[in-house]
Design an enzyme around this catalytic site. Structure first.
Site, PDB file in Angstrom:
ATOM      1  N   LEU A  83      45.464  70.415  55.283  1.00 50.95           N
ATOM      2  CA  LEU A  83      44.980  69.300  54.458  1.00 50.95           C
ATOM      3  C   LEU A  83      44.313  68.297  55.390  1.00 50.95           C
ATOM      4  CD1 LEU A  83      48.150  68.927  52.196  1.00 50.95           C
ATOM      5  CD2 LEU A  83      45.979  70.067  51.623  1.00 50.95           C
ATOM      6  N   SER A 124      41.315  67.188  66.125  1.00 50.11           N
ATOM      7  CA  SER A 124      40.448  66.082  65.733  1.00 50.11           C
ATOM      8  C   SER A 124      40.457  65.012  66.805  1.00 50.11           C
ATOM      9  CB  SER A 124      40.937  65.472  64.413  1.00 50.11           C
ATOM     10  OG  SER A 124      40.310  64.219  64.182  1.00 50.11           O
ATOM     11  N   TYR A 149      47.565  62.288  58.544  1.00 54.36           N
ATOM     12  CA  TYR A 149      46.678  63.434  58.829  1.00 54.36           C
ATOM     13  C   TYR A 149      46.456  63.545  60.339  1.00 54.36           C
ATOM     14  CZ  TYR A 149      42.308  65.556  60.115  1.00 54.36           C
ATOM     15  OH  TYR A 149      41.361  66.299  60.771  1.00 54.36           O
ATOM     16  N   LYS A 153      47.706  66.421  63.468  1.00 52.65           N
ATOM     17  CA  LYS A 153      46.878  67.054  64.509  1.00 52.65           C
ATOM     18  C   LYS A 153      47.513  66.827  65.880  1.00 52.65           C
ATOM     19  CE  LYS A 153      43.405  68.658  62.024  1.00 52.65           C
ATOM     20  NZ  LYS A 153      43.193  70.106  61.874  1.00 52.65           N
ATOM     21  N   PHE A 178      34.751  64.849  65.818  1.00 50.60           N
ATOM     22  CA  PHE A 178      34.793  63.724  64.882  1.00 50.60           C
ATOM     23  C   PHE A 178      34.218  64.093  63.511  1.00 50.60           C
ATOM     24  CE2 PHE A 178      34.827  61.417  68.929  1.00 50.60           C
ATOM     25  CZ  PHE A 178      35.903  60.594  68.692  1.00 50.60           C
TER      26      PHE A 178
END
Ligand code: WQD
Length: 335
Positions: A83, A124, A149, A153, A178
């Site tokens: 997600l 990320s 989120y 990561k 990014f």
């Protein structure tokens, strides 16, 4: 020998599958369609002439995942599935931690059972947090991402580092990037968010297509060149090729390696809007609105390590991405 791509019908995943097939790899996709559609498989076949093997399952499902490894000779994995809506993760942290971390643990356990030793993880640049000065470099101490989120990561990167430490035969390439934008030049695959787009480019293309009325620019009073936020926008095809370069690197058994994938420079919201208008010969309807909570004024990465060690760098520009995103929006987005 096949490459397993989890989340392979998603935005970055599908573009990576196309480049893998074009490079001669056999590809197996696992996806639960939570953020994609079955039509993407047909599009991949139209583009490449090959339809990858596909399993409609959640990566958390270890029984289903074992079946994939039993039925296919998997020797490398690229893990996109997860997600990824920053705002949603703030309101649904448990769902994000459960889904993103559990699916990775399931994948690692099954990979170990089948002695699969090469993993590329789609991370990320948000893991650098707000503490670090940009341009971010891989050797920096990681920060504290503001969203659940981003924290998933960060936690997954830590898990992968620990698992590699305990099992040195496992090779892991962590890729930090990014803002992917653009679409495959065929216009057959692209970013296709369900509902109201969170990200800038799909919002721009839907305003240009008249599907949304006005683009709201979230603030023009930031300490940047034109007052709007600056980001490292990377064309999704360049990003896909970066994943292939990392996959290749793992064949030399490097252990645990980390690479930023980016252009190495920031572009402002207004610059991207004007690029989009110029390259597509249209005028966008936009208004300057108040800031969006959580936005940082500017950040981008130093991608020189990927150039040195992967012989990879971006080749496409923001204008290429504006052209390709508009082509995708006109022909297929939302179908
Ligand atoms: C870009 C700029 C907005 C929409 C997020 C995640 C990041 C990564 C990429 C996964 C910002 C402005 C946006 C709009 C606007 N995702 N904007 N009007 O927030 O930089 O990054 O997506 O890894 O983790 O945080 O991307 O596209 O939402 O915003 O003015 O309607 O565009 O304020 O300055 P962001 P974005």
């Amino acid at each position: 020998m096949s490459v397993l791509v989890t989340g392979g019908t998603g935005y970055i995943g599908s573009h990576t599958v196309v480049e893998l097939i074009n490079a001669g790899y056999e590809v197996v996709i696992v996806d639960n369609y939570i953020n994609s559609k079955p039509e993407v498989l047909d599009a991949i076949q139209t583009i490449t002439g090959k339809k990858p093997r596909f399993y409609n399952l959640d990566v958390i499902d270890k029984v289903g995942l074992k079946k994939v490894f039993q039925e296919n000779k998997i020797d490398q994995v690229i893990h996109f599935a997860g997600l990824k809506a920053v705002g949603e993760s703030v309101s649904k942290p448990l769902e994000y931690y459960r889904n993103n971390i559990d699916s990775t643990l399931s994948l690692l356990e099954v990979m170990k059972e089948f002695s699969v030793k090469n993993l590329v993880f789609s991370s990320s640049a948000t893991v650098y947090g707000e503490e670090n000065d940009f341009p971010y470099v891989e050797t920096m101490r990681l920060g504290t991402p503001t969203s659940p989120y981003g924290k998933t990561k960060l936690f997954i990167e830590m898990i992968l580092k620990d698992v590699n430490h305990a099992n040195p035969e496992l090779n892991v390439a962590v890729l930090r990037y990014f803002n992917p934008i653009g679409a495959h030049p065929s216009g057959l695959i692209g970013e296709d968010p369900q509902g109201l787009p969170n990200n800038l480019m799909p919002y721009i293309t839907r305003v240009a297509a008249g599907k949304l009325d006005t683009l709201h620019v979230f603030g023009n009073d930031y300490p940047t060149q034109d007052g709007t936020c600056e980001r490292d926008y990377i064309h999704v095809v360049d990003l896909a090729l970066g994943h292939l370069a990392a996959l290749k690197k793992l064949e030399s058994h490097p252990g645990f390696v980390v690479y930023n994938l980016g252009t190495g420079k920031g572009i402002s919201v207004l610059e991207l809007i004007h690029d989009f208008e110029d390259v597509n010969h249209l005028k966008l309807n936009y208004v300057i609105d108040k800031r969006r909570p959580g936005d940082l004024p500017a950040y981008w990465a130093d991608a020189s390590k990927a150039k040195r060690e992967l012989n990879w760098e971006t080749k496409l520009t923001a204008k290429d991405a504006c052209r390709d995103s508009w082509n995708w929006e006109k022909h297929n987005s939302g179908k």
